[in-house]
Design a protein around this motif. Structure first.
Motif, PDB file in Angstrom:
ATOM      1  N   VAL A 208       0.838  -1.198   0.000  1.00  0.00           N
ATOM      2  CA  VAL A 208       0.000   0.000   0.000  1.00  0.00           C
ATOM      3  C   VAL A 208       0.876   1.252   0.000  1.00  0.00           C
ATOM      4  CG1 VAL A 208      -1.726   1.304   1.284  1.00  0.00           C
ATOM      5  CG2 VAL A 208      -1.902  -1.194   1.142  1.00  0.00           C
ATOM      6  N   GLU A 209       1.906   1.246   0.859  1.00  0.00           N
ATOM      7  CA  GLU A 209       2.810   2.388   0.918  1.00  0.00           C
ATOM      8  C   GLU A 209       3.574   2.539  -0.391  1.00  0.00           C
ATOM      9  OE1 GLU A 209       5.374   4.169   4.469  1.00  0.00           O
ATOM     10  OE2 GLU A 209       6.296   2.350   3.665  1.00  0.00           O
ATOM     11  N   HIS A 210       3.987   1.415  -0.983  1.00  0.00           N
ATOM     12  CA  HIS A 210       4.686   1.444  -2.265  1.00  0.00           C
ATOM     13  C   HIS A 210       3.840   2.121  -3.330  1.00  0.00           C
ATOM     14  CE1 HIS A 210       5.432  -0.306  -6.285  1.00  0.00           C
ATOM     15  NE2 HIS A 210       6.711  -0.227  -5.956  1.00  0.00           N
ATOM     16  N   ASP A 211       2.587   1.712  -3.436  1.00  0.00           N
ATOM     17  CA  ASP A 211       1.698   2.292  -4.452  1.00  0.00           C
ATOM     18  C   ASP A 211       1.450   3.774  -4.185  1.00  0.00           C
ATOM     19  OD1 ASP A 211       1.556  -0.192  -5.597  1.00  0.00           O
ATOM     20  OD2 ASP A 211      -0.404  -0.703  -4.757  1.00  0.00           O
ATOM     21  N   MET A 212       1.339   4.148  -2.916  1.00  0.00           N
ATOM     22  CA  MET A 212       1.144   5.554  -2.568  1.00  0.00           C
ATOM     23  C   MET A 212       2.337   6.395  -3.007  1.00  0.00           C
ATOM     24  SD  MET A 212       2.311   7.957  -0.154  1.00  0.00           S
ATOM     25  CE  MET A 212       2.860   6.971   1.245  1.00  0.00           C
ATOM     26  N   ILE A 213       3.546   5.897  -2.767  1.00  0.00           N
ATOM     27  CA  ILE A 213       4.766   6.612  -3.157  1.00  0.00           C
ATOM     28  C   ILE A 213       4.809   6.827  -4.657  1.00  0.00           C
ATOM     29  CG2 ILE A 213       7.282   6.399  -3.344  1.00  0.00           C
ATOM     30  CD1 ILE A 213       7.188   4.898  -0.649  1.00  0.00           C
ATOM     31  N   MET A 214       4.549   5.764  -5.416  1.00  0.00           N
ATOM     32  CA  MET A 214       4.667   5.869  -6.870  1.00  0.00           C
ATOM     33  C   MET A 214       3.572   6.753  -7.460  1.00  0.00           C
ATOM     34  SD  MET A 214       7.418   4.275  -6.927  1.00  0.00           S
ATOM     35  CE  MET A 214       7.744   4.598  -8.662  1.00  0.00           C
ATOM     36  N   ARG A 215       2.359   6.690  -6.889  1.00  0.00           N
ATOM     37  CA  ARG A 215       1.288   7.581  -7.367  1.00  0.00           C
ATOM     38  C   ARG A 215       1.650   9.035  -7.110  1.00  0.00           C
ATOM     39  NH1 ARG A 215      -2.261   3.856  -4.990  1.00  0.00           N
ATOM     40  NH2 ARG A 215      -2.527   5.272  -3.216  1.00  0.00           N
ATOM     41  N   TRP A 216       2.197   9.320  -5.941  1.00  0.00           N
ATOM     42  CA  TRP A 216       2.569  10.695  -5.615  1.00  0.00           C
ATOM     43  C   TRP A 216       3.665  11.193  -6.558  1.00  0.00           C
ATOM     44  CZ3 TRP A 216       7.022  13.193  -3.775  1.00  0.00           C
ATOM     45  CH2 TRP A 216       6.811  14.510  -3.327  1.00  0.00           C
ATOM     46  N   LEU A 217       4.646  10.363  -6.833  1.00  0.00           N
ATOM     47  CA  LEU A 217       5.701  10.767  -7.772  1.00  0.00           C
ATOM     48  C   LEU A 217       5.126  11.029  -9.169  1.00  0.00           C
ATOM     49  CD1 LEU A 217       8.645   8.365  -6.812  1.00  0.00           C
ATOM     50  CD2 LEU A 217       8.533  10.835  -6.453  1.00  0.00           C
ATOM     51  N   ASP A 218       4.161  10.223  -9.582  1.00  0.00           N
ATOM     52  CA  ASP A 218       3.544  10.417 -10.903  1.00  0.00           C
ATOM     53  C   ASP A 218       2.899  11.794 -11.032  1.00  0.00           C
ATOM     54  OD1 ASP A 218       4.288   7.876 -11.717  1.00  0.00           O
ATOM     55  OD2 ASP A 218       2.344   6.956 -11.260  1.00  0.00           O
ATOM     56  N   GLU A 219       2.488  12.366  -9.910  1.00  0.00           N
ATOM     57  CA  GLU A 219       1.811  13.660  -9.931  1.00  0.00           C
ATOM     58  C   GLU A 219       2.766  14.854  -9.920  1.00  0.00           C
ATOM     59  OE1 GLU A 219      -0.527  13.381  -6.444  1.00  0.00           O
ATOM     60  OE2 GLU A 219      -1.936  11.871  -7.251  1.00  0.00           O
ATOM     61  N   GLN A 220       4.072  14.609  -9.746  1.00  0.00           N
ATOM     62  CA  GLN A 220       5.044  15.701  -9.605  1.00  0.00           C
ATOM     63  C   GLN A 220       5.690  16.046 -10.945  1.00  0.00           C
ATOM     64  OE1 GLN A 220       4.698  16.899  -6.539  1.00  0.00           O
ATOM     65  NE2 GLN A 220       3.407  15.076  -6.251  1.00  0.00           N
ATOM     66  N   HIS A 221       6.180  17.282 -11.037  1.00  0.00           N
ATOM     67  CA  HIS A 221       6.859  17.713 -12.252  1.00  0.00           C
ATOM     68  C   HIS A 221       8.219  17.029 -12.383  1.00  0.00           C
ATOM     69  CE1 HIS A 221       3.829  20.668 -13.132  1.00  0.00           C
ATOM     70  NE2 HIS A 221       4.018  21.304 -11.991  1.00  0.00           N
ATOM     71  N   GLU A 222       8.726  17.008 -13.592  1.00  0.00           N
ATOM     72  CA  GLU A 222      10.010  16.359 -13.857  1.00  0.00           C
ATOM     73  C   GLU A 222      11.141  17.014 -13.055  1.00  0.00           C
ATOM     74  OE1 GLU A 222      12.869  15.153 -17.670  1.00  0.00           O
ATOM     75  OE2 GLU A 222      10.853  15.945 -17.980  1.00  0.00           O
ATOM     76  N   SER A 223      11.976  16.189 -12.450  1.00  0.00           N
ATOM     77  CA  SER A 223      13.168  16.614 -11.692  1.00  0.00           C
ATOM     78  C   SER A 223      12.842  17.594 -10.567  1.00  0.00           C
ATOM     79  CB  SER A 223      14.213  17.227 -12.638  1.00  0.00           C
ATOM     80  OG  SER A 223      14.629  16.294 -13.599  1.00  0.00           O
ATOM     81  N   SER A 224      11.660  17.473  -9.966  1.00  0.00           N
ATOM     82  CA  SER A 224      11.244  18.429  -8.939  1.00  0.00           C
ATOM     83  C   SER A 224      11.370  17.890  -7.516  1.00  0.00           C
ATOM     84  CB  SER A 224       9.787  18.850  -9.169  1.00  0.00           C
ATOM     85  OG  SER A 224       8.907  17.736  -9.014  1.00  0.00           O
ATOM     86  N   VAL A 225      11.668  16.589  -7.372  1.00  0.00           N
ATOM     87  CA  VAL A 225      11.653  15.944  -6.058  1.00  0.00           C
ATOM     88  C   VAL A 225      13.067  15.556  -5.644  1.00  0.00           C
ATOM     89  CG1 VAL A 225      10.826  13.939  -4.744  1.00  0.00           C
ATOM     90  CG2 VAL A 225       9.318  15.052  -6.413  1.00  0.00           C
ATOM     91  N   VAL A 226      13.416  15.866  -4.392  1.00  0.00           N
ATOM     92  CA  VAL A 226      14.678  15.381  -3.830  1.00  0.00           C
ATOM     93  C   VAL A 226      14.364  14.157  -2.971  1.00  0.00           C
ATOM     94  CG1 VAL A 226      14.568  16.950  -1.828  1.00  0.00           C
ATOM     95  CG2 VAL A 226      16.757  15.964  -2.533  1.00  0.00           C
ATOM     96  N   PHE A 227      15.183  13.133  -3.123  1.00  0.00           N
ATOM     97  CA  PHE A 227      14.987  11.855  -2.445  1.00  0.00           C
ATOM     98  C   PHE A 227      16.022  11.710  -1.334  1.00  0.00           C
ATOM     99  CE2 PHE A 227      15.762   7.022  -2.987  1.00  0.00           C
ATOM    100  CZ  PHE A 227      14.842   6.692  -2.009  1.00  0.00           C
ATOM    101  N   PHE A 228      15.548  11.541  -0.097  1.00  0.00           N
ATOM    102  CA  PHE A 228      16.422  11.293   1.055  1.00  0.00           C
ATOM    103  C   PHE A 228      16.377   9.805   1.385  1.00  0.00           C
ATOM    104  CE2 PHE A 228      16.439  15.763   1.582  1.00  0.00           C
ATOM    105  CZ  PHE A 228      17.352  16.117   2.567  1.00  0.00           C
ATOM    106  N   CYS A 229      17.520   9.125   1.342  1.00  0.00           N
ATOM    107  CA  CYS A 229      17.563   7.721   1.715  1.00  0.00           C
ATOM    108  C   CYS A 229      18.995   7.363   2.104  1.00  0.00           C
ATOM    109  CB  CYS A 229      17.098   6.841   0.555  1.00  0.00           C
ATOM    110  SG  CYS A 229      16.913   5.094   0.977  1.00  0.00           S
ATOM    111  N   PHE A 230      19.166   6.689   3.250  1.00  0.00           N
ATOM    112  CA  PHE A 230      20.499   6.451   3.798  1.00  0.00           C
ATOM    113  C   PHE A 230      20.846   4.973   3.922  1.00  0.00           C
ATOM    114  CE2 PHE A 230      19.041  10.560   5.635  1.00  0.00           C
ATOM    115  CZ  PHE A 230      19.911  11.376   4.926  1.00  0.00           C
ATOM    116  N   GLY A 231      20.258   4.122   3.108  1.00  0.00           N
ATOM    117  CA  GLY A 231      20.655   2.730   3.076  1.00  0.00           C
ATOM    118  C   GLY A 231      20.038   1.889   4.177  1.00  0.00           C
ATOM    119  N   SER A 232      20.382   0.603   4.155  1.00  0.00           N
ATOM    120  CA  SER A 232      19.761  -0.353   5.066  1.00  0.00           C
ATOM    121  C   SER A 232      20.153  -0.133   6.519  1.00  0.00           C
ATOM    122  CB  SER A 232      20.137  -1.786   4.650  1.00  0.00           C
ATOM    123  OG  SER A 232      21.540  -1.959   4.645  1.00  0.00           O
ATOM    124  N   LYS A 233      21.294   0.540   6.767  1.00  0.00           N
ATOM    125  CA  LYS A 233      21.733   0.776   8.148  1.00  0.00           C
ATOM    126  C   LYS A 233      21.652   2.249   8.528  1.00  0.00           C
ATOM    127  CE  LYS A 233      25.600  -1.026   9.323  1.00  0.00           C
ATOM    128  NZ  LYS A 233      27.032  -1.373   9.178  1.00  0.00           N
TER     129      LYS A 233
END
Length: 420
Positions: A208-233
């Motif tokens: 459910v969370e996966h689908d929510m993330i991808m739907r939200w990204l689909d609604e955004q303009h090109e190259s407009s989102v910054v992604f914060f992610c720091f790996g498995s640890k």
């Protein structure tokens, strides 16, 4: 003379990012040479890792000639960080291989570990065009036991028949040129980028969370989102989470923020956020737990990546042409960040000297400044990253540098004994 069939055994470390890359390497070897008929991947188990059943199930359906075998659990293992960065002698990045060679040579001259007094030194390390500050070297080099383990491993490299490196010629030219001229060292095969670009089965991803993330990204303009992610640890404390939240508020950029929490504690990502934060950023940001990193980086809406600079993450971001703001946390990530910012000019420096768990905090102003720089810092860096993405693909094409290196590796490994 008929070509003989061959079977390979690969060993993967029990770390989230290593198994998919080992699988990808296995697939590449089998696709490259029809003599490679079967590959068995041995996956160690440690008490704090889960078995690879999801990968095994997916593999059995799509690649019946690749067998994934979970080895018995290891009791009383060394710390995970020591395993992940000292034991991984199979595929390195070329710059890190240069560091290991330097350690071996330095030990013969100095025979001691680094200490706090040397943290501001600049070192001439094989394969780096610039002098390398000691403070971007793996933190465990400053601890006696792990330093000795690094040195012992580095000393054994010279006994190897060959070394595969997960990089490509245009990404680390100085290191590759250096090793190509080394006569008293095993041959180095440049076979990258080895990246897993398929959807990764993972029990931590909520559909459910996966689908929510991808739907939200689909609604955004090109190259407009910054992604914060720091790996498995990349588990951060509440104070650091607060500073990231304040930085995101002030910079005004749209964001997708993956917050990892300690699996041993019943804490959800939203529990760590400052009061009222989501209300103040309504519509321009999403906070989640585990994010599908490859899918996110490949999405047209994503224009920047604040990353811990694990080598897999760097290769994935380059493959999809997404610029990075560097936030290394442990192991060799500081050296990776140094390479991306100082050597290659492909990334924005957020921090180079942050060490996870040592009490340091990156403040909101630093975060906001780096996010603005990676998202709005002009087209030159973005174009340079996209150019590197093209060179990565070219390296893997028939006749490309990495394609040819795999051919050479397999030809030499599978050479028929003339006396047979």
């Amino acid at each position: 003379m008929a070509k003989k069939a061959a079977a390979f055994i690969l060993v993967s470390l029990p770390v989230t990012g290593h198994l998919p890359v080992t699988i990808e390497l296995a697939k590449r070897l089998m696709n490259h040479d029809r003599r490679v008929k079967n590959i068995t991947i041995l996956s160690w188990r440690l008490p704090f890792t889960s078995p690879s059943s999801s990968y095994s199930d997916a593999l059995s359906r799509s690649h019946p000639d690749i067998d994934l075998v979970d080895l018995p659990e290891i009791e009383d293992p060394p710390p995970l960080d020591l395993y992940t960065r000292v034991a991984e002698a199979y595929i390195y990045r070329a710059g890190f291989l240069g560091l290991m060679k330097y350690l071996s040579e330095r030990h013969r001259r100095v025979a001691s570990e680094f200490d706090d007094r040397s943290c501001h030194e600049l070192l001439s390390i094989p394969g780096f065009d610039r002098s390398v500050p000691v403070n971007v070297m793996p933190p465990r080099l400053f601890q006696k036991d792990s330093h000795e383990a690094y040195v012992k491993l580095a000393e054994r490299f010279k006994d190897a028949k060959g070394i595969l490196v997960n990089t490509f010629t245009d990404l680390e030219p100085h290191a590759i040129d250096y090793f190509s001229r080394e006569e008293n060292y095993p041959p180095v095969y440049v076979v990258g980028p080895v990246v897993n670009l398929e959807n990764r089965p993972n029990p931590n991803i909520d559909p459910v969370e996966h689908d929510m993330i991808m739907r939200w990204l689909d609604e955004q303009h090109e190259s407009s989102v910054v992604f914060f992610c720091f790996g498995s640890k990349g588990v951060l404390d509440s104070m650091q989470v607060k500073e990231i939240a304040l930085g995101l508020e002030s910079c005004g950029c749209r964001f997708l923020w993956s917050i990892r929490t300690n699996p041993m504690k019943d804490v959800k990502p939203y529990d760590l956020l400052p009061d009222g934060f989501m209300g103040r950023v309504t519509g321009r940001g999403v906070v989640c737990g585990w994010a599908p990193q490859v899918e996110v980086l490949s999405h047209k809406a994503v224009g920047g990546f604040v990353s811990h600079c694990g080598w897999n993450s760097i290769l994935e971001s380059l493959w999809f042409g997404v610029p990075i703001a560097t936030w290394p946390m442990y192991a060799e990530q500081h050296l990776n960040a140094f390479t991306m910012t100082k050597e290659l000019g492909l990334a924005v420096e957020l921090r180079l000297d942050y060490v996870s768990g040592h009490g340091s905090v990156v403040i909101a102003e630093e975060i906001s400044r780096a996010v603005r720089s990676v998202m709005n810092g002009g087209d030159s860096r973005r174009e340079k990253v996209k150019e590197m993405a093209g060179l990565a693909r070219k390296a893997l094409m028939d006749g490309g540098s990495s394609f040819s290196a795999v051919s050479t590796f397999l030809r030499e490994l599978l050479a028929v004994d003339p006396s047979s």
